[in-house]
Motif scaffolding. Structure first.
Motif, PDB file in Angstrom:
ATOM      1  N   GLY A  46      31.321  53.392  28.627  1.00  0.00           N
ATOM      2  CA  GLY A  46      30.026  53.085  28.057  1.00  0.00           C
ATOM      3  C   GLY A  46      30.116  51.881  27.155  1.00  0.00           C
ATOM      4  N   ILE A  81      18.259  53.781  29.140  1.00  0.00           N
ATOM      5  CA  ILE A  81      18.258  54.361  27.789  1.00  0.00           C
ATOM      6  C   ILE A  81      17.530  55.705  27.760  1.00  0.00           C
ATOM      7  N   ASN A 103      17.935  60.836  21.333  1.00  0.00           N
ATOM      8  CA  ASN A 103      19.002  60.776  22.324  1.00  0.00           C
ATOM      9  C   ASN A 103      18.418  60.867  23.718  1.00  0.00           C
ATOM     10  N   TYR A 118      24.580  59.450  29.046  1.00  0.00           N
ATOM     11  CA  TYR A 118      24.086  60.084  27.825  1.00  0.00           C
ATOM     12  C   TYR A 118      24.215  59.065  26.704  1.00  0.00           C
ATOM     13  N   GLY A 119      23.275  59.082  25.765  1.00  0.00           N
ATOM     14  CA  GLY A 119      23.360  58.141  24.655  1.00  0.00           C
ATOM     15  C   GLY A 119      22.587  58.622  23.453  1.00  0.00           C
ATOM     16  N   VAL A 146      25.664  54.296  24.556  1.00  0.00           N
ATOM     17  CA  VAL A 146      25.330  54.992  25.793  1.00  0.00           C
ATOM     18  C   VAL A 146      26.580  55.015  26.666  1.00  0.00           C
ATOM     19  N   SER A 166      29.448  60.341  31.140  1.00  0.00           N
ATOM     20  CA  SER A 166      29.320  61.077  29.887  1.00  0.00           C
ATOM     21  C   SER A 166      30.025  62.419  29.894  1.00  0.00           C
TER      22      SER A 166
END
Length: 424
Positions: free
Chosen positions: A92, A142, A373, A380-381, A396, A400
């Motif tokens: 990421g 995002i 989030n 995932y971020g 991000v 993930s």
């Protein structure tokens, strides 16, 4: 994906469903869906959100009391902290900074381990699946962090006198039935409309008109204004409000009034001149490439309407820092509008956090951190900043989760640790 945080949190912890973003089925069900739909909302929340409140808020409370060495080693300890915290096999990019200054902006992983540290430019190396190795200018989905931009568009329209958040939805959207005529724009902003979380998979080819028919014909789960129930449907309806009030396409409005003033040249759905080489390839928990965000089904002008406005925006860590900087002054929103967007309004029962307009706030009486989030079972971020804009973190992961690790559960350790070091 259930509409309350209580059930949704349990579902996300089980992790058998996807957690926001495109959803488990391609761009599918990004909502917090109930009954077997993918878990979208703000992504893998539950325990993760509580960890952020307990850790990051403590870090900010200690650090912002005085930027003088009371954090966990200060900025110089960020790189060792990242080495210790980022799981092997993850990949990421992140950006973290104080005020208007970036302290770190770089990628990690490939998902092969990335050996370059420090800031990277857009011309990254290719990973084995053909995507760019993550860097400061890599383009990521995002996910539910999109909501802050939809909310900012609404607040900007109010600032310009084109609507009021107290307006009934029916003032701006035609054909609202009697049972929904008491829904206001603010109800949509704060997830208190009573509308369901989602209507189906994100990649379902749902047009604007079909979405409106389904959304306005859906059964309310509570009386408007009565209960907090996370609703991606509500944020897609806000997207319609943006278009109706402005007379512009949603993305065109964001580009003109938010992205361009902020200098965000690599944020949007389809308007930026994307180079596919700069899009992050997403990976499942077994490390298998799932394509870039643009490899999944979209309409010609952006996501289908189960996703539009509630998720799916594409951006880079550097652009997200530019957004943070723009929120420090009147670049996109004046002081009153910023205060309106960030004000905590509705408790996210059973948790003690509060929802503002597209942001979550830790404490309604003494806010220390604004955050959100997003996740989709692959990516995932998280994003976080203090209300004064002195500390900012965005990251991000395009992979993930893996064998024995899941950033949807542990990622708040990354967010809170960066906050603490930036505050120290």
């Amino acid at each position: 994906m259930t509409t309350g945080h209580d059930n949704a949190n349990a579902a996300r912890r089980a992790r058998g469903q996807s957690t926001r973003g495109r959803g488990a089925q391609g761009r599918g069900a990004q909502g917090r869906g109930a009954q077997g739909q993918s878990v979208r909302g703000r992504g893998a929340r539950g325990g993760a959100r509580r960890a952020l409140r307990g850790a990051a808020v403590l870090a900010v409370a200690v650090g912002l009391a005085g930027l003088a060495g009371c954090g966990a080693g200060g900025v110089e300890s960020i790189e060792p902290f990242l080495d210790e915290t980022l799981p092997a096999g993850s990949s990421g990019a992140l950006v973290a900074g104080r005020g208007t200054t970036i302290d770190v902006c770089r990628g990690w992983g490939a998902p092969e381990e990335q050996d370059a540290a420090g800031e990277q430019d857009a011309a990254g190396e290719q990973d084995a699946a053909g995507g760019e190795r993550p860097g400061c200018d890599t383009v990521f989905d995002i996910m539910s962090m999109t909501k802050q931009f939809t909310a900012a568009a609404i607040v900007r329209l109010e600032m310009d006198g084109l609507l009021d958040v107290a307006d009934p939805l029916s003032d701006h959207v035609p054909g609202v039935p009697a049972d929904k005529r008491s829904i206001t724009i603010e109800h949509l902003l704060t997830h208190t409309s009573g509308l369901p979380d989602s209507l189906g998979p994100d990649d379902e080819p749902l047009t604007r008109d079909a979405f409106l028919r389904e959304a306005l014909g859906s059964e309310l789960l509570s009386r408007p204004g009565e209960t907090y129930l996370y609703s991606n449907v509500g944020y897609s309806l806000l997207t319609v409000v943006v278009e109706e009030a402005s007379g512009q396409d949603y993305e065109a409005y964001l580009a003109e009034h938010l992205f361009q003033p902020a200098g965000m040249t690599r944020t949007g759905y389809v308007l930026p001149d994307w180079s596919t080489a700069h899009l992050a390839v997403e990976y499942d928990a077994d490390g298998r490439a799932q394509g870039t965000p643009l490899d999944h089904p979209w309409a010609d002008d952006g996501p289908y309407w189960n996703l539009r406005g509630n998720g799916g925006l594409l951006s880079t860590p550097r652009d997200m820092f530019r957004w943070h900087v723009a929120l420090r002054d009147d670049t996109v929103l004046d002081e009153a509008a910023r205060r309106e967007q960030f004000e905590p309004r509705v408790r996210e029962a059973p948790d003690d956090t509060y929802y503002a307009y597209g942001w979550v706030v830790d404490d309604p009486d003494d806010p220390r951190i604004l955050w959100h989030n997003g996740g989709n079972g692959r990516a995932y971020g998280e994003i976080g900043r203090d209300p004064a804009g002195e500390v900012f973190v965005f990251w991000v992961a395009n992979r993930s989760a893996g064998d024995g690790w899941d950033l949807g559960e542990s990622g708040t350790d990354l967010t809170s640790g960066l906050f603490e070091r930036l505050s120290g």
